[in-house]
Design a protein around this motif. Structure first.
Motif, PDB file in Angstrom:
ATOM      1  N   PRO A  35       0.825  -1.204   0.000  1.00  0.00           N
ATOM      2  CA  PRO A  35       0.000   0.000   0.000  1.00  0.00           C
ATOM      3  C   PRO A  35       0.862   1.258   0.000  1.00  0.00           C
ATOM      4  CG  PRO A  35       0.012  -1.002   2.150  1.00  0.00           C
ATOM      5  CD  PRO A  35       0.770  -1.916   1.249  1.00  0.00           C
ATOM      6  N   ILE A  36       0.228   2.367  -0.346  1.00  0.00           N
ATOM      7  CA  ILE A  36       0.948   3.640  -0.381  1.00  0.00           C
ATOM      8  C   ILE A  36       1.493   3.959   1.007  1.00  0.00           C
ATOM      9  CG2 ILE A  36       0.641   6.088  -0.858  1.00  0.00           C
ATOM     10  CD1 ILE A  36      -0.655   5.279  -3.214  1.00  0.00           C
ATOM     11  N   ALA A  37       0.762   3.489   2.027  1.00  0.00           N
ATOM     12  CA  ALA A  37       1.156   3.802   3.404  1.00  0.00           C
ATOM     13  C   ALA A  37       2.583   3.351   3.703  1.00  0.00           C
ATOM     14  CB  ALA A  37       0.185   3.144   4.376  1.00  0.00           C
ATOM     15  N   THR A  38       3.020   2.266   3.050  1.00  0.00           N
ATOM     16  CA  THR A  38       4.354   1.744   3.364  1.00  0.00           C
ATOM     17  C   THR A  38       5.452   2.682   2.900  1.00  0.00           C
ATOM     18  OG1 THR A  38       3.381  -0.395   2.845  1.00  0.00           O
ATOM     19  CG2 THR A  38       5.735  -0.373   3.277  1.00  0.00           C
ATOM     20  N   SER A  39       5.210   3.379   1.799  1.00  0.00           N
ATOM     21  CA  SER A  39       6.294   4.191   1.250  1.00  0.00           C
ATOM     22  C   SER A  39       6.254   5.633   1.727  1.00  0.00           C
ATOM     23  CB  SER A  39       6.253   4.143  -0.277  1.00  0.00           C
ATOM     24  OG  SER A  39       4.954   4.487  -0.711  1.00  0.00           O
ATOM     25  N   ARG A  40       5.175   6.011   2.412  1.00  0.00           N
ATOM     26  CA  ARG A  40       5.120   7.383   2.913  1.00  0.00           C
ATOM     27  C   ARG A  40       6.091   7.540   4.063  1.00  0.00           C
ATOM     28  NH1 ARG A  40      -1.157   9.333   3.313  1.00  0.00           N
ATOM     29  NH2 ARG A  40      -1.354  10.084   1.181  1.00  0.00           N
ATOM     30  N   SER A  41       6.545   8.789   4.277  1.00  0.00           N
ATOM     31  CA  SER A  41       7.477   8.973   5.383  1.00  0.00           C
ATOM     32  C   SER A  41       7.343  10.373   5.950  1.00  0.00           C
ATOM     33  CB  SER A  41       8.902   8.720   4.901  1.00  0.00           C
ATOM     34  OG  SER A  41       9.797   8.945   5.970  1.00  0.00           O
ATOM     35  N   ALA A  42       6.261  10.622   6.695  1.00  0.00           N
ATOM     36  CA  ALA A  42       6.063  11.960   7.243  1.00  0.00           C
ATOM     37  C   ALA A  42       7.135  12.324   8.268  1.00  0.00           C
ATOM     38  CB  ALA A  42       4.672  12.071   7.869  1.00  0.00           C
ATOM     39  N   THR A  43       7.752  11.327   8.895  1.00  0.00           N
ATOM     40  CA  THR A  43       8.792  11.646   9.880  1.00  0.00           C
ATOM     41  C   THR A  43      10.148  11.825   9.237  1.00  0.00           C
ATOM     42  OG1 THR A  43       9.258   9.319  10.199  1.00  0.00           O
ATOM     43  CG2 THR A  43       7.752  10.334  11.759  1.00  0.00           C
ATOM     44  N   GLY A  44      10.328  11.379   8.008  1.00  0.00           N
ATOM     45  CA  GLY A  44      11.649  11.433   7.398  1.00  0.00           C
ATOM     46  C   GLY A  44      12.425  10.138   7.556  1.00  0.00           C
ATOM     47  N   ILE A  45      11.970   9.267   8.447  1.00  0.00           N
ATOM     48  CA  ILE A  45      12.633   7.957   8.586  1.00  0.00           C
ATOM     49  C   ILE A  45      11.811   6.955   7.782  1.00  0.00           C
ATOM     50  CG2 ILE A  45      13.391   6.196  10.196  1.00  0.00           C
ATOM     51  CD1 ILE A  45      13.420   8.148  12.386  1.00  0.00           C
ATOM     52  N   PRO A  46      12.469   6.171   6.917  1.00  0.00           N
ATOM     53  CA  PRO A  46      11.702   5.182   6.139  1.00  0.00           C
ATOM     54  C   PRO A  46      10.984   4.205   7.063  1.00  0.00           C
ATOM     55  CG  PRO A  46      14.006   5.266   5.430  1.00  0.00           C
ATOM     56  CD  PRO A  46      13.908   6.126   6.637  1.00  0.00           C
ATOM     57  N   THR A  47       9.790   3.739   6.653  1.00  0.00           N
ATOM     58  CA  THR A  47       8.986   2.906   7.540  1.00  0.00           C
ATOM     59  C   THR A  47       9.721   1.653   7.978  1.00  0.00           C
ATOM     60  OG1 THR A  47       7.923   2.087   5.551  1.00  0.00           O
ATOM     61  CG2 THR A  47       6.636   3.549   6.931  1.00  0.00           C
ATOM     62  N   ALA A  48      10.495   1.047   7.086  1.00  0.00           N
ATOM     63  CA  ALA A  48      11.177  -0.197   7.454  1.00  0.00           C
ATOM     64  C   ALA A  48      12.124   0.036   8.628  1.00  0.00           C
ATOM     65  CB  ALA A  48      11.946  -0.752   6.260  1.00  0.00           C
TER      66      ALA A  48
END
Lengths: 558, 190, 118
Positions: free
Chosen positions: B4-17
């Motif tokens: 999903p798009i949610a995985t690639s978003r990064s509002a904090t600047g740190i990648p989700t992974a």
């Protein structure tokens, strides 16, 4: 969108049982939680019948033996906290709402989400299976203190005790996995324009709860494995003759156990914040106050735990420390309640069913909170500990958390979840019947507890100083009120199930609310948003001056 | 399935992974921390446990510390390779790291076999209960880590999902740090 | 997608060499026989090694600040756990259930409350 095309060819198994869609996973948690609530409620019925009519045949069960009584009481508490309150408040509402409220298409890790439910479901199966093994279900209280819990020779349910531990441990793992998604999706998956202070309080509360849970459960997981080893492998982590210490378990348990109550309280208060704002048509009085005091409550919750152990033989000097911190924590919680009341003041109140539940939460929870003062002070706790006064206190806190706030949330978000409106009249009947009945259950218990009735006792017949037949009327009143309470829950179940098919079809935004979940169809399609939103303001712009409409959706450009 | 798009978003600047990896590490800090705190409290209350602790093999412990430190080196070199886009090189370093984990577990197997033969098992006393539990829990994390690492290496060799190289490396460094504390706690402190 | 934050890669082999030297030093501690020195070397060096791994291998100093805060918070709460539990669990021995230190504290407190009591 390719995600929609992906779902088009999915069969029943793929779509409902093997789902990665956060909304379906939310429903899985919700329905599991509701079924466990019925099971846990049935147990309460049985043991309260035993207390009202000792050693009589209980309709639908039989005669309750002392061991069975202990198992019922243990499993009632365990089920209600771990398999009802947590899955419904955090996993069901959190899963359903977070991606919608922050404006994205799903959780960040849908397959981990699916795994979390599968582990949770397994934990429920293991727990219920423990009723069927030799010896029956564990009866050593949901707090499972050793040596009773560590030795099959003492608790008489060696297999049940280990299965209970395994089930609880699996539930912990499930919520650690679930927490991953709640936290990471909220932090990273937000719609463009949604700053930290534009996130709805409901979402913040689930995130905060996940953080509190994750911080507090680790030492207990270690402790639970140690208890399992004591039960099955002959170690003596909690056995003084082998160099261990039973108090260690108590400390590890309550280091988790106390933050745990805030883990369930905070999402409940989050639901109430949403409902109060919408149905007062007024901005939440102090968003930052609520948020920061919630963080304060979270931090303080880690330094109060030994108030559960005042009479366990802890160092009395520590008791002083924990009394002070415990009395202090009532301040930020009270602050949040004040903000909620201030939100109502001057508002244009709509007394819909969700609003009634939210108002009842405030009233009932305050009774719970105030009664906690007597218990948090170590001196008075020496008298009140493990009496029915304590039982009444924690039911006046837990019942608003696990049921009142949940009913507020379910009646509020039902249109969004299921695409239909619930029947308001039935909703109000359910509300009044439940609220009145619940108070008639627990006020007598404050009285009998203050008079000295001890908890977790199958029958006072053996204890002449406890028996006090004069109090039996109060004990019976509580039981009768429980029967009335149960009867009114059928009204809710009927409303819930009937409206699924026959309720009025719900539009996208029947309550005229601001948050993003109300901008999509009811129920939302797979992928949630046809076009991912951009956010321009906070979630509580109700009754803004100079505006024609009394609400202002977060994604409206102007 | 499609992410999903949610995985690639990064509002904090740190990648989700990477965010997830830190969250997992934080939760493990509490599990090991709680366990080690319990151990330390008991150890300080029981000076007589020193007699039991004398039977641990500090050479095996020291060697294993060296193995984990070296495998941490190869893990971070894998990350450096992935950072510069060289997937196959990252995969080689990851496999080297996993090999380090295998060596660690093998040494541990011999060590424990010897101790069990001498009669020291889980229920042999307070010290041994904690020793086997803590070191065993750590070993399970080493095993899980090296298995996951091998899976990540498969993708990395094809230049896919390179962000996972750093994440599995972070986890591995954490496992290394735990052992850095276990070594003095279980082997040196007498 | 790798992070741009690690443009700066320290010399990892050099860090590793330092870690190995520290390991050897800490293992040599027991040979001195001086108890406080052994413990100081063992745990002090462990702390330094952990710091080096976190800083250089895990790039904590390059991460967003709040990751550091998260880790420090974890350790702080563990310290609270220890502080709250140790008065009970560290002070027991065998079946001796009386907490002597606490009993003394209570006795001296009673003395203040009513001097007749003892």
């Amino acid at each position: 969108m390719s995600t929609q095309a992906h779902q088009a060819g999915a069969g029943f198994f793929r779509k409902y049982l093997w789902a990665t869609d956060h909304k379906i996973i939310a429903m899985q948690y919700l329905f599991t939680g509701m079924i466990m609530a019925i099971i846990g409620g049935f147990m309460a019925y049985v043991f309260r019948m035993q207390l009202a009519f000792p050693s009589q045949h209980v309709p639908g069960y039989g005669v309750v033996s002392p061991g069975e009584y202990n198992s019922l009481v243990t499993m009632h508490g365990t089920i209600m906290i771990f398999w009802v309150a947590m899955p419904v408040l955090i996993a069901a509402f959190g899963n359903f709402l977070i991606p919608l409220m922050v404006g994205c298409d799903d959780m960040a890790f849908p397959r981990i989400n699916r795994l979390s439910f599968q582990v949770f479901f397994l934990s429920a199966v293991v727990l219920l299976a423990s009723f069927l093994v030799k010896g029956g279900a564990f009866g050593g209280a949901w707090t499972a203190y050793p040596p009773l819990s560590a030795s099959g020779a003492y608790n008489l349910e060696p297999i049940g005790a280990s299965m209970w531990l395994v089930a609880v441990a699996l539930e912990f793992v499930a919520f650690l996995l679930g927490g991953i998604n709640f936290v990471v999706t909220t932090l990273n998956g937000r719609a463009p324009g949604m700053k930290m202070y534009d996130i709805p309080i409901m979402v913040w509360m689930v995130v905060l709860a996940s953080i509190l849970f994750m911080f507090s459960v680790g030492p207990l997981i270690a402790g639970a494995v140690m208890l399992f080893f004591d039960q099955n492998l002959g170690t003596g982590f909690y056995n003084p003759t082998q160099g261990g210490d039973p108090l260690l378990w108590q400390h590890l348990f309550w280091f988790f156990g106390h933050p745990e109550v805030y883990v369930v309280l905070l999402p409940a208060m989050g639901i109430v914040a949403e409902v109060l704002s919408v149905f007062s048509r007024k901005k939440l009085f102090g968003y930052k106050t609520v948020l920061h005091t919630a963080w304060g409550v979270g931090v303080l919750s880690f330094v109060v735990w030994a108030h559960h152990q005042f009479v366990a033989g802890i160092d009395p000097r520590m008791a002083n420390v924990f009394t002070i911190t415990t009395l202090l924590i009532s301040i930020p919680v009270a602050e949040m309640v004040f903000v909620y009341i201030a939100t109502l003041y001057g508002g244009s109140i709509r007394l819909t069913t969700p609003m009634l539940w939210a108002l009842a939460f405030i009233a009932e929870f305050m009774i719970g909170g105030v009664s906690g003062i007597f218990l948090g002070a170590s001196a008075s706790d020496i008298y009140f500990h493990d009496t029915y006064f304590l039982v009444a206190h924690f039911h006046y806190t837990f019942f608003p958390i696990a049921f009142i706030a949940v009913f507020a949330g379910l009646t509020y978000w039902y249109p969004k979840m299921f695409g239909r409106m619930l029947n308001e009249t039935l909703g109000k009947i359910h509300f009044w019947g439940t609220i009145i009945a619940v108070n008639v259950i627990f006020i007598p218990l404050f009285i009998t507890g203050a008079a000295g009735d001890q908890r977790r006792i199958y029958s006072y017949a053996q204890f002449s100083e406890q028996a006090r037949p004069g109090l039996q009327d109060l004990r019976m009143t509580a039981t009768f009120a429980l029967l009335v309470f149960i009867a009114f829950q059928f009204v809710f179940l009927f409303n819930f199930l009937w409206s699924l098919r026959r309720g009025k079809r719900a539009e996208a935004n029947p309550w005229l609310a601001n948050t993003l979940e109300w901008t999509v169809p009811s129920p939302p399609p797979h992928g949630n948003f046809a076009e991912l939103p951009t956010v321009y303001r906070g979630p509580y712009e109700y009754g803004s001056p100079g505006r024609e409409l009394d609400y202002w959706p977060q994604n409206a450009p102007s | 399935m499609m992410k999903p798009i949610a995985t690639s978003r990064s509002a904090t600047g740190i990648p989700t992974a990477r965010l997830v990896t830190w969250w997992v590490i934080a939760s493990e800090i509490f599990i090991f921390g709680g366990l080690l705190a319990s151990y330390v409290m008991h150890r300080l209350a029981h000076p007589e446990w020193a007699a039991a602790a004398a039977h641990t093999n500090e050479w095996a412990g020291g060697f294993n510390t060296f193995v984990l430190l070296t495998s941490s080196l190869s893990a971070v070199l894998a990350h450096k390779a992935a950072d510069s886009g060289d997937g196959p090189k990252a995969a080689r370093f990851l496999r080297l790291t996993a090999l380090g984990g295998v060596i660690f577990l093998t040494v541990k197997a011999f060590e424990w076999t010897h101790e069990i033969r001498e009669g020291f098992v889980l229920a042999s006393g307070g010290f041994w209960s904690f020793y086997y539990f803590v070191a065993g829990l750590h070993a399970l994390h080493v095993l899980a880590g090296l298995i996951i690492m091998l899976f990540v290496a498969v993708d990395a060799a094809k230049n896919q999902e390179l962000q996972r190289v750093e994440c599995v490396g972070l986890y591995w460094h954490f496992v290394d740090i735990i052992w850095i504390f276990l070594f003095p706690l279980l082997y040196i402190a007498r | 997608m790798s992070s741009e934050a690690h443009v700066h890669h320290p010399n990892y082999v050099k860090v590793w060499a330092i870690l190995v030297v520290l390991l050897i030093l800490s293992a040599m501690g027991p040979m001195t026989g001086i108890r406080w020195l052994i413990l100081f070397a063992a745990f002090g060096i462990a702390l330094i090694k952990a710091y080096l791994v976190a800083k250089n291998f895990m790039h904590v100093s390059f991460e967003k600040r709040w990751i550091t805060y998260l880790l420090i918070t974890c350790l702080a709460f563990l310290a609270i756990l220890f502080a709250g539990v140790a008065p009970d669990v560290m002070k027991h021995w065998g079946l001796h259930w009386v907490n002597d230190a606490a009993r003394q504290a209570v006795a001296s407190g009673m003395h203040l409350v009513s001097p007749k009591h003892e």
